[in-house]
Motif scaffolding. Structure first.
Motif, mmCIF file in Angstrom:
data_model
loop_
_atom_site.group_PDB
_atom_site.id
_atom_site.type_symbol
_atom_site.label_atom_id
_atom_site.label_comp_id
_atom_site.label_asym_id
_atom_site.label_seq_id
_atom_site.Cartn_x
_atom_site.Cartn_y
_atom_site.Cartn_z
ATOM 1 N N PHE A 48 -3.880 5.180 -4.918
ATOM 2 C CA PHE A 48 -3.176 6.251 -4.007
ATOM 3 C C PHE A 48 -3.251 7.518 -4.879
ATOM 4 N N VAL A 80 -3.964 -1.245 -5.983
ATOM 5 C CA VAL A 80 -3.818 -0.325 -4.868
ATOM 6 C C VAL A 80 -3.599 1.051 -5.426
ATOM 7 N N ASP A 86 0.736 -1.110 -0.091
ATOM 8 C CA ASP A 86 -0.105 0.171 -0.208
ATOM 9 C C ASP A 86 0.909 1.299 -0.016
ATOM 10 N N LYS A 87 0.422 2.221 -0.526
ATOM 11 C CA LYS A 87 1.001 3.600 -0.722
ATOM 12 C C LYS A 87 0.097 4.685 0.059
#
Length: 789
Positions: free
Chosen positions: A683, A681, A589-590
């Protein structure tokens, strides 16, 4: 005058005597009618009464006597009444010859009835006497009688009974109080035409192995429980099957999954515990010993290998064919069967036999059974029933079309050893009934026939013991000879035997209720899809494909019948473990990323917690706001990814800012064939681009710094000159602190002070961003990949 005639000493007149007798008869008529009714009812009431004393025949030896033999009958008698029985004796009875198979069935149903024909009692000294039988107490008996005392006639099956007769306080006369009927096969000489009998000896068990294995090179297997060790240990079910079968002329029918499971136990293995815990298995020596014995037992014997894990053909035919890919699992199970048996037992098995549950067939079952290459289907005569009116039991082989042969096992013989046979008496009766049916088949006609016996798939130890006793009696008898299953299938069919496969509506409802339902096959298909998507990224696919492929075969096993909850739990565990493995390859995850300047790089990290490397993956980064942020000159860009086991890899993407603000970005792994892998993911990237106004302000500030520096330089120059005039050239040079051999100009000092000279560090480029995630460990994470051998 009439009264005077009754006076003492006066004889009644003839008329009076006639009236008196008539009145007496009329008065007694109701009582006589009642007695007649009781007499008529007595037999009917007794017909339902098994007697107040139970007779158990524990042994009858020999089971099929010949000339010169002495028969020994032993067992117990138990007084089930409330009063003692006196002057009792156990006697033997020889009844009439039974000429039909149905008459044997009738005797079996009424084996304890006090009514019916029992023949004549042997009597004499061939009885066992008891002065008193106390209520509730079992008394043993044993009687031996030469066979020539039984007055047996021609070859045939005779009713043979053991009875208990005696008196009680309520009934002082001798009467029969209990009886047990059985059968005495009598074939004194060798039969002119012997029946060829094939007896299947199944080595089949339930599912024992999971899909889970250790992360070591050997891929240590994990078992559901330690039940298999109990089955192959001394006295266990499979130990008994092996001990008994190795001395019999039988056809071994083996599930290769059983061999694979026991073979896995010969090395390091673990037992599933609570939660994620496992314990070490300790029965390696036991497994090696059992396999060694089996290898010796099957040397030179016929071995039939079922498809791996014994798939439920009826469930597949009725509920699985509409689910894509279901039939392919049957093909795989068939392909691996021969290899497994040959590897473990060092014999080449026959793989062209299919065996539906209980031999029940319909057109769809036959079609599925033969789809994987089998051309012989083991059916049963209560499914493929005779309709041609034959007066005898036909041979097993029947051509049913399409080049397929139905090998029809005899239903009466095949079901003879079902039920609870833990008591010696029930086992003895089962053996005698089996032998009686077998001899009756042989006496039906002079035509030689091939008969097949296909017992229950997983006999208990007591059932196996009774089966072995019956086979030994057949082999030592005079009317039967052993035949292999392949020979029975190749025998010439009877022209009048039925060849019509029953319709789907004739399939037993009781069996249909136990089948795997369509949702089960849909779940199996989902698991296979996940496996197909997972295996393409692995550097060593066999570590995953082999264990999960065999687990899928086990999900379709016949052994799940009647165990719906256990079957569902097994399927869910296999799928959950596969999901856990696939999740070991994932994107980290970012958090929100800040982007300053027109271009920069964005790092995305791929983590691989498996013990093997992954490849053939592509990482795609997609901008959801391409008018604000471009990736690789477009809305998205992708790069190939390869990550070693237990490591991570950071992939950098070049981006170009088009406008200020936030841009959402999605990172997603894909396989080479374009299928998404794992979770995406998402972001945000905050773009802060430099504008012209900002650049003008910064430029003005730099100019002011330069002018200030120049002013400081000129002021110092003037001050130094004045001081030199006052003190002379040498002092001026010493005070300035300059090195005469390496003079440093004012410009150099200014640049050094301002941080722009040769001694200053070079600034970082705006596009060289540091990763916004912590550095990943280079060592393996967790226990690693839990895949099969």
């Amino acid at each position: 005058m009439a009264e005077a005639a009754d006076f003492q000493g006066t004889s009644p007149s003839p008329a009076r005597r006639w009236l008196r007798r008539t009145g007496t008869l009329l008065a007694g008529a109701p009582l006589l009618a009642g007695l007649c009714q009781l007499s008529a009812l007595a037999p009917a009431q007794a017909a339902d009464d098994p007697g107040s004393v139970s007779v158990a025949v524990d042994t009858l030896s020999p089971n099929a006597p010949a000339d010169g033999d002495t028969i020994t009958v032993s067992g117990t008698v138990t007084n089930n009444g409330k009063k003692a029985v006196t002057a009792a004796h156990v006697g033997l009875w020889v009844g009439p010859e039974l000429n039909t198979r149905s008459s044997i069935d009738d005797i079996t149903e009424d084996s304890r009835s006090l009514q019916g024909t029992t023949g004549s009692e042997v009597g004499g000294k061939y009885v066992a006497k008891f002065s008193k039988l106390t209520p509730g107490v079992a008394e043993p008996f044993s009687i031996s009688v030469p066979v020539d005392k039984l007055d047996l006639g021609d070859a045939g099956v005779y009713q043979f009974a053991v009875s208990l007769s005696g008196k009680s306080s309520a009934q002082s006369w001798d009467q029969m109080l209990g009886i047990q009927r059985t059968f005495l096969p009598w074939q004194s000489d060798e039969a002119d035409t012997k029946t060829r009998t094939t007896f299947l000896w199944p080595l089949i068990s339930t599912v024992h192995m999971t899909a889970e294995t250790g992360s070591n090179a050997q891929q240590t297997p994990v078992f559901l429980n330690d039940d298999l060790a109990e089955e192959i240990s001394a006295g266990g079910r499979l130990d008994q099957m092996l001990s008994l079968g190795e001395n019999l002329g039988v056809t071994w029918v083996i599930d290769p999954d059983l061999l694979a499971s026991v073979d896995a136990m010969t090395r390091s293995y673990r037992i599933q515990g609570d939660g994620d815990t496992t314990t070490a298995g300790t029965h390696q020596a036991l497994a090696k010993q059992w396999l060694a014995r089996l290898q010796k037992a099957v040397e030179g014997q016929e071995v039939v290998a079922l498809p791996f894990a014994d798939p439920d053909l009826a469930s597949l035919a009725h509920n699985g064919t509409s689910v894509t890919g279901s039939l392919s699992h049957l093909d795989e199970a068939t392909d691996v069967a021969a290899t497994t048996v040959k590897t473990v037992l060092h014999v080449t098995p026959s793989t062209d036999f299919a065996w539906p549950v209980n031999g029940a067939v319909d057109p769809s079952i036959v079609k599925v059974a033969t789809s994987a290459g089998a051309d012989k289907v083991i059916a049963r005569s209560d499914s493929l029933q005779e309709t041609g009116g034959l007066s005898y039991t036909p041979s097993a082989a029947r051509p049913i079309g399409g080049g397929t042969t139905a090998v029809v096992a005899d239903a009466r013989l095949s079901t003879a050893f079902q039920g609870d046979l833990t008591k010696a008496s029930t086992a003895t009766l089962a053996v005698q009934r089996f032998l009686a049916q077998s001899l009756t088949i042989g006496l039906q006609t002079d035509k030689q026939r091939s008969i097949v016996v296909a017992p229950q798939r997983m006999p208990t130890a007591s059932q196996a013991s009774a089966m072995a006793e019956a086979i030994n009696a057949l082999e030592s008898g005079n009317w039967s000879e052993t035949q292999k299953l392949t020979a029975a299938a190749a025998a010439k069919p009877d022209p009048g035997a039925t060849t019509k496969v029953p319709s789907a509506s004739a399939y037993p409802a009781s069996l249909r209720r136990q089948e795997l339902a369509k949702p089960a096959f849909q779940q199996i298909a989902d698991t296979q899809d996940k496996l197909d998507n997972f295996k393409v990224i692995l550097s060593d696919q066999s570590r995953v494909v082999t264990p999960f492929g065999r687990a899928v075969n086990r999900e379709m096993s016949t052994s799940w019948r009647g165990r719906t909850a256990e079957a569902s739990g097994f399927r869910s565990d296999v799928e959950a473990y596969l999901d856990e493995l696939t999740s070991q390859v994932s994107l980290i995850d970012k958090s929100e990323t800040k982007l300053s300047g027109r271009s920069a790089t964005i790092p995305v990290t791929v983590q691989n917690n498996l013990v093997q490397g992954v490849e053939h993956l592509r990482l795609r980064l997609t901008s959801l706001s391409p008018n604000r942020l471009e990736i690789g000159g477009s809305s998205y860009y992708e790069q190939p990814v390869e990550v070693s086991g237990g490591h991570s890899q950071t992939v950098k993407f070049t981006t170009t800012a088009k406008a200020n603000g936030k841009a959402s970005v999605i990172a997603q792994l894909y396989t080479e064939d374009g299928q998404p892998y794992g979770n995406a993911v998402r972001f945000d990237v905050k773009v802060t681009e430099f504008t012209a106004t900002v650049m003008l302000v910064i430029g003005g500030g730099v100019l002011l710094l330069v002018l200030a520096g120049f002013r400081m330089y000129t002021q110092r120059k003037r001050a130094a000159a004045r001081e030199a005039e006052q003190n002379g050239p040498d002092d001026a040079a010493g005070e300035t602190g300059e090195d005469p051999e390496n003079p440093q100009g004012p410009e150099d000092r200014l640049k050094e002070e301002s941080g722009t000279g040769p001694g200053a560090d070079a600034p970082e480029q705006p596009s060289d961003l540091t990763a916004d995630t912590a550095a990943e460990s280079a060592g393996p994470s967790g226990t690693g990949e839990r895949v099969d051998r």
